[in-house]
Design a protein around this motif. Structure first.
Motif, PDB file in Angstrom:
ATOM      1  N   LEU A 178      -3.811  -6.090  -9.975  1.00 56.22           N
ATOM      2  CA  LEU A 178      -2.910  -5.169  -9.288  1.00 56.22           C
ATOM      3  C   LEU A 178      -1.743  -4.725 -10.153  1.00 56.22           C
ATOM      4  O   LEU A 178      -1.221  -3.624  -9.979  1.00 56.22           O
ATOM      5  N   GLN A 179      -1.305  -5.569 -11.077  1.00 59.66           N
ATOM      6  CA  GLN A 179      -0.157  -5.198 -11.904  1.00 59.66           C
ATOM      7  C   GLN A 179      -0.458  -4.018 -12.821  1.00 59.66           C
ATOM      8  O   GLN A 179       0.461  -3.344 -13.285  1.00 59.66           O
TER       9      GLN A 179
ATOM     10  N   ILE B  85      -0.133   3.302  -2.682  1.00 63.08           N
ATOM     11  CA  ILE B  85      -0.892   2.511  -1.697  1.00 63.08           C
ATOM     12  C   ILE B  85      -2.384   2.812  -1.797  1.00 63.08           C
ATOM     13  O   ILE B  85      -3.214   1.898  -1.735  1.00 63.08           O
ATOM     14  N   ASN B  86      -2.736   4.083  -1.962  1.00 63.54           N
ATOM     15  CA  ASN B  86      -4.161   4.430  -2.093  1.00 63.54           C
ATOM     16  C   ASN B  86      -4.770   3.782  -3.330  1.00 63.54           C
ATOM     17  O   ASN B  86      -5.909   3.300  -3.295  1.00 63.54           O
ATOM     18  N   ASN B  87      -4.015   3.754  -4.432  1.00 65.82           N
ATOM     19  CA  ASN B  87      -4.512   3.103  -5.650  1.00 65.82           C
ATOM     20  C   ASN B  87      -4.706   1.610  -5.434  1.00 65.82           C
ATOM     21  O   ASN B  87      -5.681   1.016  -5.919  1.00 65.82           O
TER      22      ASN B  87
ATOM     23  N   GLY C 243      11.104   5.479  -7.475  1.00 63.74           N
ATOM     24  CA  GLY C 243      10.951   6.922  -7.331  1.00 63.74           C
ATOM     25  C   GLY C 243       9.520   7.399  -7.263  1.00 63.74           C
ATOM     26  O   GLY C 243       9.264   8.600  -7.247  1.00 63.74           O
ATOM     27  N   GLY C 244       8.555   6.464  -7.209  1.00 66.43           N
ATOM     28  CA  GLY C 244       7.148   6.852  -7.193  1.00 66.43           C
ATOM     29  C   GLY C 244       6.682   7.329  -5.830  1.00 66.43           C
ATOM     30  O   GLY C 244       7.374   7.199  -4.818  1.00 66.43           O
ATOM     31  N   ASP C 245       5.469   7.887  -5.813  1.00 65.95           N
ATOM     32  CA  ASP C 245       4.874   8.388  -4.579  1.00 65.95           C
ATOM     33  C   ASP C 245       4.246   7.223  -3.817  1.00 65.95           C
ATOM     34  O   ASP C 245       3.328   6.563  -4.315  1.00 65.95           O
TER      35      ASP C 245
ATOM     36  N   VAL D 297      -2.259  -1.405 -11.799  1.00 65.97           N
ATOM     37  CA  VAL D 297      -2.580  -0.247 -10.954  1.00 65.97           C
ATOM     38  C   VAL D 297      -1.483   0.808 -11.096  1.00 65.97           C
ATOM     39  O   VAL D 297      -0.295   0.481 -11.008  1.00 65.97           O
ATOM     40  N   PRO D 298      -1.821   2.091 -11.308  1.00 68.64           N
ATOM     41  CA  PRO D 298      -0.803   3.148 -11.399  1.00 68.64           C
ATOM     42  C   PRO D 298       0.062   3.197 -10.147  1.00 68.64           C
ATOM     43  O   PRO D 298      -0.441   3.172  -9.030  1.00 68.64           O
ATOM     44  N   GLY D 299       1.362   3.265 -10.355  1.00 67.53           N
ATOM     45  CA  GLY D 299       2.303   3.335  -9.242  1.00 67.53           C
ATOM     46  C   GLY D 299       2.857   1.997  -8.804  1.00 67.53           C
ATOM     47  O   GLY D 299       3.808   1.945  -8.026  1.00 67.53           O
ATOM     48  N   VAL D 300       2.280   0.891  -9.297  1.00 71.11           N
ATOM     49  CA  VAL D 300       2.738  -0.449  -8.907  1.00 71.11           C
ATOM     50  C   VAL D 300       3.744  -0.950  -9.938  1.00 71.11           C
ATOM     51  O   VAL D 300       3.481  -0.928 -11.147  1.00 71.11           O
TER      52      VAL D 300
END
Length: 828
Positions: free
Chosen positions: A167-168, A298-300, A291-293, A170-173
Motif C-alpha cells: 500500500l505504501q 481510495i480507488n487506487n 492536497g491529493g484527490d 500506491v499512488p496518492g497514499v
C-alpha cells in the motif's frame, strides 16, 4: 465594449456556436477530471515531529525533548503556533504555519531547525523525525485485517510486511499506520544465576550480539583479466544463530548466548490493541497525500487490496469499515440532484411566464452552459468539486436565469413590435444592445457582492472561497452567454413565422393583481414604509436568536466514539472493558460493525495512553435506519452510563478529524487553560468543568486526563554507589536493560526486519519486591541488591503533559446537543 461583443458574435454566428460547444465539451471533461471531496481542502499546513525515548517518564520527556524542540521552533518563519504532547517514552510536537504556506517549505524550515537540537537530546532518543506529509484530514480509508486460526503475531506480520509494503507504493497514499496484534521480536531472556556463574555482564552480551550481526567486504580479487568481488555474509538469519553467538570463553571453552539466556520468538511489548466486531484484528489507516484527490487515492487503494486478497492466505480477510468516498459520492449526488431539480423548476417557470416554447428553451440553455463554463474555470484555478463549490453553482443557477430571461424576452418583444421593419439579424442586434450594458452592470454588481468572500483567509477562506468562486464563475459564464450565444440563437430560431401573437393568461392574471396591490400601496405609503421598517427591526432582533454553527452537521454514516478510563488502568483492563463496550454498540440494529483501537501505535503522531480507546461504528445507510446520529448517540449514552469509571464522547469521523487538526482536541467544544503549575491547572480546570455542567445542552463533558499515573521511582544513592565503586550510568544501564529491555540489533529475514531484545525474565520484574532484589555487579565482583544502592518509593506523576506556545495546558472537552454552539459559548 459590450456592444462590440454583441456585434462580433452576430457577425460570426458559427464561430460563436463553435466556441460555446468547445467550452461545453471541455466542461464535461473537467467535471470528470476535477478532484471531488466532501469539503474543500481544509488541510492546515502542519508539521509533526515524532521523538521517542522508550521508558522515559512524561516529565523528563517534556523537559528534555518537547520543550527544547518547542523553544527552537516557536520563532521560526511563518509559524503561528506550536503545541506538544509528552507521554511516557514519546513526544509529539505539532508546528502550525500560516495558511497558504507551502507544506514542503514548512517541512524544510522545521528540518533545518531540528539539525541544531538533535545532537543535544538525551541518550537513547530515537529521532526526532518528521511525520508524514499528510494531516488528520488525510485519513480517508480504514480497514481491519482479521483471520481464523492465526496468532496475533502472525496476523501483524502479514499486515506489516505484506499489506503495508504494497500500500505504501500506491499512488496518492502518503502513509500507512498499522495498529493491533503483536510485532514479532527475538527476546533474549537472561539468567542471572548463569551470568554470575560465568562472570558475564549485560554489556558483554549486548556487545557480543551486536558484533555478531554484520556483513563485510574483502574488496576485489584480481584474477587475470577478471575481477572477483569478495563478499562476507555474517548477519544473523535464524534464532539458532542468536543462540550460538559466542560471548567469551572460560578455560578454553566457549560460552554461548544459549548458556546464559533463553532465546524465544515472542510479541514485542506493546501499548496498543485493536479488534473488529470483538475479534482480534490489525487496524490499518490510510493517509492520502497532502492536497491529493481523495477519490483517486481510495480507488487506487481498493484496486490494490483486491489484488492483495488473492495473495493472502485463505484464512486472512480484509474488512473495510471506513470509506470516505461513499460519503463524498453520496453527498455530491444529493447536491447535484438538487441542482437538476432546481434547474428544471426554473425552466418550467420560464415556460409559464414567457409563454413561448422557443424563447423559453433558448433562455434555459444558459443554465447548463454557464455551469459548464464555471467547471472549466474551476479546473483552471484548481477548485475542487465539493459540497461548498457545488452549492455555489446552485446559487449561481438562480442568478444566471434572470439575465437570460431579460435578454431573450427583450429580443422577442422587439422582433414582434418591429416585425417587417428590418432583418431579424439587425433587429436582434438592436434589442441585444438595448439591454446588454444593463445586464453587464447587474452581473457586475452581484459579482462584486461575492468578491469579499474571495479575500477570506485561514479556515474561513478555505471553506467559503470555493462557494464564492463557483457563484462568480457561473455568473461570468452566464454573462458571456447572454451577450453572445443568446442573440445568435434568437437570430436563427426566432424567425418571422415564429413570432405569433399569443395571450399569456398567467402574466395577464398576475399583472392585474399587481396593479391592484400597487395602487393600494401608493394610497397607503406611510403605512407601507412603517411596515417595512418594522419588518427590518424584527429581522434584526431575530438575527440575534439564530443558531450559529461553523458548518451544518452531516450524517456521515458512521460514529466515532471515544472512551477514557482511570489513568492507572492497564492495557489488559482497557481491552477487557473495550470488549464490553463493543458488545453494547453491536447490540443496536443500526450498527453494521464496530472496530476498536486502544492506545497508540509505535511511531504515531497521535498520542493516546492505554486507558484511551476509540470505536469506529459503521452504520446502515440513512435511508435504511429510523434513527439519526443524535438519536442513536443518545440511546448509546444511556447504556454506557451503566459502566463504572468510563468517560466517553461521541463524534463523527470528519468532524473529529477537523477538530483535532485545528485544535489538537476532540469534541465540538474545548476550553483551554494555561499555566506553569500542574497542581493549579488541575484545581482550576475542575472549577471550569463544574460551571459547564450547569449549562443547558452540554453532553459528553470530561476533563482530558493527564495526571494520576502511579510511578515507582528509583533514586540512586551516590554515596552508597561510591562505596562500591559503581557509577550512576552503570546502574542505569543494568536497570534499563534488565527491566525495560534493550534492543541491540535487527535481524533481516526475507524482506522482514525483526529486532533482538535482551532483558530479564518476567519473574525478576513482576512486582516491587523483585525489583528491589535486582542484583547489581560491582567492579570487585560483588553483587549488591538494588534496594541497597537506591531509594525506591511509589508516587504519582502526569500521564500526559500538554503544552501550547511554551506553556502547559489543560482541557475540558464536551459536545453540545439540542442547541447551537454559538449560543452555548455566549452563555458559558
Amino acid at each position: 465594449m459590450i456592444n462590440k461583443i454583441i456585434e462580433f458574435s452576430l457577425k460570426h454566428r458559427l464561430l460563436t456556436i463553435f466556441w460555446v460547444a468547445l467550452i461545453s465539451i471541455v466542461g464535461v471533461i473537467a467535471y470528470t477530471e476535477l478532484p471531488k471531496d466532501i469539503y474543500p481542502d481544509l488541510n492546515a499546513p502542519l508539521v509533526t515531529i515524532i521523538t521517542e525515548n522508550p521508558g522515559m517518564a512524561a516529565e523528563d520527556v517534556e523537559r528534555l525533548i518537547s520543550f527544547p524542540l518547542e523553544s527552537l521552533l516557536n520563532g521560526a518563519p511563518h509559524v503561528t503556533r506550536v503545541r506538544s504532547e509528552s507521554a511516557t517514552g514519546s513526544s509529539v510536537v505539532t508546528v502550525e504555519f500560516e495558511w497558504g504556506t507551502n507544506i514542503y517549505l514548512a517541512r524544510q524550515i522545521v528540518a533545518s531547525k531540528l539539525e541544531l537540537v538533535a545532537a543535544r537530546l538525551p541518550l537513547g532518543t530515537i529521532g526526532p523525525t518528521l511525520g508524514p506529509v499528510s494531516s488528520r484530514m488525510g485519513e480517508v480509508f480504514e480497514f481491519a485485517v482479521v483471520g481464523e486460526d492465526i496468532s496475533p503475531l502472525e496476523l501483524r506480520s502479514i499486515a506489516d510486511w505484506t499489506i503495508r509494503y504494497r500500500l505504501q507504493g500506491v499512488p496518492g497514499v502518503s502513509f500507512v499506520v498499522n495498529m493491533g496484534g503483536f510485532v514479532k521480536q527475538f527476546k533474549v531472556y537472561l539468567k542471572p544465576e548463569m551470568l554470575k556463574h560465568y562472570g558475564i555482564t549485560i554489556r558483554e552480551i549486548k556487545e557480543a550480539i551486536e558484533t555478531s550481526n554484520r556483513n563485510f567486504s574483502g574488496g576485489i580479487l584480481k584474477k587475470g583479466p577478471q575481477e572477483v568481488l569478495i563478499k562476507g555474509i555474517g548477519r544473523i538469519e535464524t534464532i539458532d544463530h542468536i543462540k550460538n553467538i559466542v560471548i567469551t570463553s572460560r578455560n578454553n571453552i566457549p560460552v554461548y548466548v544459549k548458556d546464559v539466556a533463553e532465546v524465544r520468538v515472542e510479541g514485542k511489548f506493546r501499548r496498543e490493541d485493536a479488534s473488529h466486531n470483538g475479534q482480534p484484528a490489525v487496524n490499518v489507516t490510510i493517509e492520502k497525500q497532502y492536497g491529493g484527490d481523495t477519490l483517486t487515492a481510495i480507488n487506487n487503494v481498493k484496486k490494490t487490496l483486491k489484488q492483495l486478497a488473492k495473495d493472502l492466505p485463505p484464512n486472512i480477510k480484509i474488512k473495510n469499515y471506513y470509506d470516505q468516498s461513499i460519503l463524498i459520492l453520496k453527498s455530491l449526488r444529493h447536491v447535484e440532484s438538487s441542482i437538476i431539480e432546481g434547474a428544471l423548476l426554473i425552466i418550467v417557470v420560464m415556460l409559464f411566464f414567457m409563454w413561448h416554447l422557443r424563447s423559453s428553451l433558448i433562455a434555459s440553455l444558459t443554465i447548463p452552459f454557464s455551469i459548464l463554463i464555471a467547471l472549466v474555470l474551476m479546473a483552471i484555478f484548481k477548485v475542487k468539486l465539493t459540497v461548498m463549490s457545488i452549492g455555489g453553482l446552485a446559487i449561481g443557477i438562480g442568478k444566471t436565469a434572470n439575465g437570460s430571461i431579460i435578454m431573450v424576452e427583450n429580443i422577442y418583444r422587439v422582433l414582434k413590435e418591429k416585425k417587417g421593419q428590418g432583418s431579424t439579424l439587425l433587429l436582434t442586434e438592436e434589442a441585444a444592445k438595448d439591454v446588454g450594458n444593463y445586464l453587464f452592470s447587474a452581473n457586475l454588481i452581484i459579482i462584486l457582492v461575492f468578491l469579499p468572500l474571495l479575500s477570506l483567509r485561514e479556515i474561513e477562506g478555505a471553506m467559503f472561497k470555493p462557494t464564492a468562486f463557483a457563484v462568480v464563475a457561473a455568473l461570468f459564464g452566464s454573462l458571456l452567454l447572454n451577450l453572445t450565444l443568446k442573440p445568435v440563437l434568437c437570430s436563427i430560431l426566432l424567425t418571422e413565422k415564429h413570432l405569433k401573437e399569443k395571450r399569456n393568461p398567467i402574466t395577464e392574471f398576475l399583472t392585474t393583481r399587481y396593479k391592484i396591490i400597487l395602487k393600494k400601496a401608493l394610497d397607503h405609503k406611510l403605512i407601507l414604509v412603517i411596515g417595512l421598517v418594522a419588518l427590518l427591526v424584527i429581522a434584526f432582533v431575530l438575527y440575534g436568536f439564530l443558531g450559529k454553527e461553523f458548518v451544518p452537521p452531516l450524517d456521515e454514516g458512521s460514529i466515532l466514539a471515544s472512551t477514557v478510563m482511570l489513568p492507572e488502568t492497564s492495557l489488559e483492563e482497557s481491552i477487557k472493558m473495550g470488549r464490553r463496550v463493543e458488545k453494547i454498540f453491536l447490540s443496536f440494529p443500526e450498527v453494521v460493525s464496530v472496530t476498536r483501537t486502544t492506545g497508540t501505535p509505535e511511531g504515531s503522531e497521535h498520542l493516546h495512553p492505554v486507558n484511551h480507546s476509540h470505536y469506529n461504528i459503521e452504520l446502515l445507510p440513512r435511508e435504511k435506519r429510523k434513527r439519526g446520529f443524535e438519536e442513536l448517540t443518545e440511546a448509546m449514552r444511556q447504556k454506557l452510563d451503566k459502566l463504572p469509571g468510563v468517560a466517553y464522547i461521541f463524534e463523527q469521523p470528519i468532524a473529529n478529524k477537523l477538530a483535532e487538526m485545528l485544535t489538537g482536541t476532540e469534541g465540538m467544544l474545548s476550553v483551554k487553560l494555561f499555566g506553569p503549575e500542574l497542581e493549579v491547572l488541575n484545581e482550576k480546570i475542575e472549577e471550569i468543568r463544574n460551571v459547564l455542567t450547569t449549562i443547558q445542552g452540554v453532553t459528553d463533558l470530561r476533563i482530558e486526563q493527564t495526571t494520576g499515573i502511579p510511578q515507582l521511582v528509583i533514586k540512586p544513592d551516590r554515596i552508597k554507589l561510591a562505596r562500591y565503586g559503581i557509577r550512576v550510568g552503570d546502574l542505569a544501564d543494568v536497570v534499563e536493560a534488565a527491566l525495560n529491555g534493550l534492543e541491540v540489533t535487527d535481524v533481516y529475514e526475507q524482506n522482514r526486519i525483526t529486532s533482538i531484545l535482551i532483558r530479564l525474565p518476567e519473574k525478576y520484574r513482576q512486582d516491587e519486591e523483585s525489583i528491589k532484589n535486582l542484583l547489581i555487579d560491582a567492579p570487585n565482583g560483588e553483587r549488591i541488591p538494588l534496594a541497597q544502592l537506591a531509594e525506591i518509593y511509589r508516587t504519582e506523576g502526569p500521564q500526559t503533559i500538554l503544552r501550547e506556545n511554551l506553556m502547559r495546558r489543560k482541557l475540558v472537552i464536551c459536545n453540545i446537543a439540542h442547541r447551537d454552539i454559538g449560543s452555548f459559548v455566549e452563555e458559558a
